[in-house]
Write a protein that holds these residues in place. Structure first.
Motif, mmCIF file in Angstrom:
data_model
loop_
_atom_site.group_PDB
_atom_site.id
_atom_site.type_symbol
_atom_site.label_atom_id
_atom_site.label_comp_id
_atom_site.label_asym_id
_atom_site.label_seq_id
_atom_site.Cartn_x
_atom_site.Cartn_y
_atom_site.Cartn_z
ATOM 1 N N VAL A 48 0.839 -1.195 0.000
ATOM 2 C CA VAL A 48 0.000 0.000 0.000
ATOM 3 C C VAL A 48 0.879 1.251 0.000
ATOM 4 O O VAL A 48 0.588 2.234 -0.693
ATOM 5 C CB VAL A 48 -0.977 -0.023 1.201
ATOM 6 N N PHE A 49 1.969 1.216 0.737
ATOM 7 C CA PHE A 49 2.912 2.335 0.762
ATOM 8 C C PHE A 49 3.514 2.562 -0.630
ATOM 9 O O PHE A 49 3.698 3.706 -1.067
ATOM 10 C CB PHE A 49 4.004 2.058 1.801
ATOM 11 N N ASP A 82 4.174 5.747 -5.451
ATOM 12 C CA ASP A 82 4.093 5.815 -6.903
ATOM 13 C C ASP A 82 3.145 6.935 -7.332
ATOM 14 O O ASP A 82 3.443 7.721 -8.232
ATOM 15 C CB ASP A 82 3.630 4.460 -7.443
ATOM 16 N N TYR A 83 2.002 7.017 -6.675
ATOM 17 C CA TYR A 83 1.029 8.061 -6.980
ATOM 18 C C TYR A 83 1.642 9.440 -6.769
ATOM 19 O O TYR A 83 1.519 10.328 -7.611
ATOM 20 C CB TYR A 83 -0.231 7.895 -6.118
ATOM 21 N N CYS A 84 2.303 9.625 -5.629
ATOM 22 C CA CYS A 84 2.880 10.937 -5.311
ATOM 23 C C CYS A 84 3.977 11.319 -6.297
ATOM 24 O O CYS A 84 4.097 12.483 -6.676
ATOM 25 C CB CYS A 84 3.406 10.953 -3.885
ATOM 26 N N GLU A 85 4.765 10.356 -6.704
ATOM 27 C CA GLU A 85 5.802 10.654 -7.704
ATOM 28 C C GLU A 85 5.160 11.061 -9.020
ATOM 29 O O GLU A 85 5.575 12.040 -9.656
ATOM 30 C CB GLU A 85 6.715 9.455 -7.914
ATOM 31 N N GLU A 117 5.912 8.216 8.387
ATOM 32 C CA GLU A 117 7.263 7.980 8.909
ATOM 33 C C GLU A 117 7.833 6.663 8.408
ATOM 34 O O GLU A 117 9.024 6.517 8.246
ATOM 35 C CB GLU A 117 7.244 7.982 10.443
ATOM 36 N N ASN A 118 6.959 5.689 8.215
ATOM 37 C CA ASN A 118 7.378 4.379 7.732
ATOM 38 C C ASN A 118 6.176 3.731 7.046
ATOM 39 O O ASN A 118 5.062 4.230 7.164
ATOM 40 C CB ASN A 118 7.929 3.508 8.877
ATOM 41 N N LEU A 120 8.077 7.997 -0.053
ATOM 42 C CA LEU A 120 7.646 9.389 -0.063
ATOM 43 C C LEU A 120 8.730 10.365 0.371
ATOM 44 O O LEU A 120 8.816 11.452 -0.169
ATOM 45 C CB LEU A 120 6.423 9.552 0.844
ATOM 46 N N ARG A 121 9.506 10.038 1.348
ATOM 47 C CA ARG A 121 10.521 10.967 1.838
ATOM 48 C C ARG A 121 11.461 11.410 0.717
ATOM 49 O O ARG A 121 11.902 12.539 0.685
ATOM 50 C CB ARG A 121 11.325 10.352 2.969
#
Length: 191
Positions: A49-50, A55-58, A74-75, A187-188
Motif C-alpha cells: 500500500v505504501f 508511486d502516486y505521489c511521484e 514515517e514508515n 515518499l521521503r
C-alpha cells in the motif's frame, strides 16, 4: 446488507456487498479465512500500500492539496492512517481462474478519484493493491502471466511490489518467476 467485523482493520465494521456464491463452499471459506486475518497481517502488507502511495505521489508531483490532508508517513506501516476500509465482496476468478477472492473497495487520502482496491486470494494472501479497476489480478488485467506474483503494478517500476516466495507458493501453488523486490525509500525521497 450484512455488516462484518474485520480484525485485519482493527475490528472496524464494513458492509458485505456480495458474499459470492452461497452454493459454493469455497466462497464462504474465502470469506471466513479473510475474517481470520489480524492486524499483524495488515502490518505485513504495508509495503504494498505504501508503494501505491509513493508511486502516486511521484506521478502527481506531490500536489499541495495532499500536504494539507496527509502527512508523509514515517514508515510504511503508517500508511494505514490514510486508508478508510470499505465494503467487501467475494468474487470468483474469471475465465479459467477458479479461485475465490475477497475484494475491498477502500478509500485512501492520496487517490480520491480511484480509491484503493485490495484483493486477497482465497481470502488469505493480499495479491493485488492499486486504484479500483475491477480486476482481481494484475496477470488477468494485463493478460500477462509474468505478473502473477505482482501485488502492486506501479507506473514507475521501482515501486512495483511482489509476493514473497513462500506466500506465492502457498497462495497459488507456483513459485514466483522473480525474487521479491525491495522497495525504495518512498515518499521521503519525493519531497
Amino acid at each position: 446488507m450484512t455488516t462484518l467485523v474485520v480484525p485485519y482493520f482493527g475490528g472496524r465494521e464494513v458492509e458485505l456487498d456480495d458474499d459470492g456464491d452461497p452454493a459454493d463452499p469455497r466462497s464462504a471459506a474465502a470469506l471466513a479465512v479473510f475474517l481470520a486475518l489480524t492486524e499483524a497481517d495488515r502490518i505485513s502488507d504495508s509495503a504494498h500500500v505504501f508503494a501505491f502511495c509513493s508511486d502516486y505521489c511521484e506521478e502527481a508531483g506531490r500536489p499541495e492539496w495532499l500536504d494539507e490532508i496527509m502527512e508523509v508517513p514515517e514508515n510504511p506501516t503508517n500508511i494505514w492512517d490514510h486508508v478508510m476500509s470499505g465494503p467487501v465482496m467475494v468474487r470468483k476468478g474469471r475465465g479459467d481462474d477458479n479461485n475465490w477472492y475477497v475484494v475491498m473497495e477502500a478509500e485512501c487520502a492520496w487517490d480520491t478519484e480511484h480509491g484503493l482496491m485490495l484483493v486477497w486470494h482465497q481470502g488469505k494472501t493480499l495479491t493485488k493493491v492499486g486504484g479500483y479497476n475491477g480486476h482481481l489480478t494484475d496477470a488477468g488485467a494485463y493478460r500477462d502471466a509474468d505478473l502473477r506474483n505482482v501485488v502492486y503494478k506501479a507506473r514507475n517500476p521501482q515501486f512495483t511490489t511482489r509476493l514473497a516466495t513462500e506466500a506465492m507458493q502457498e497462495s497459488t501453488g507456483h513459485a514466483p518467476s522473480l525474487e521479491p523486490k525491495a522497495f525504495p525509500g518512498g515518499l521521503r525521497e519525493l519531497l
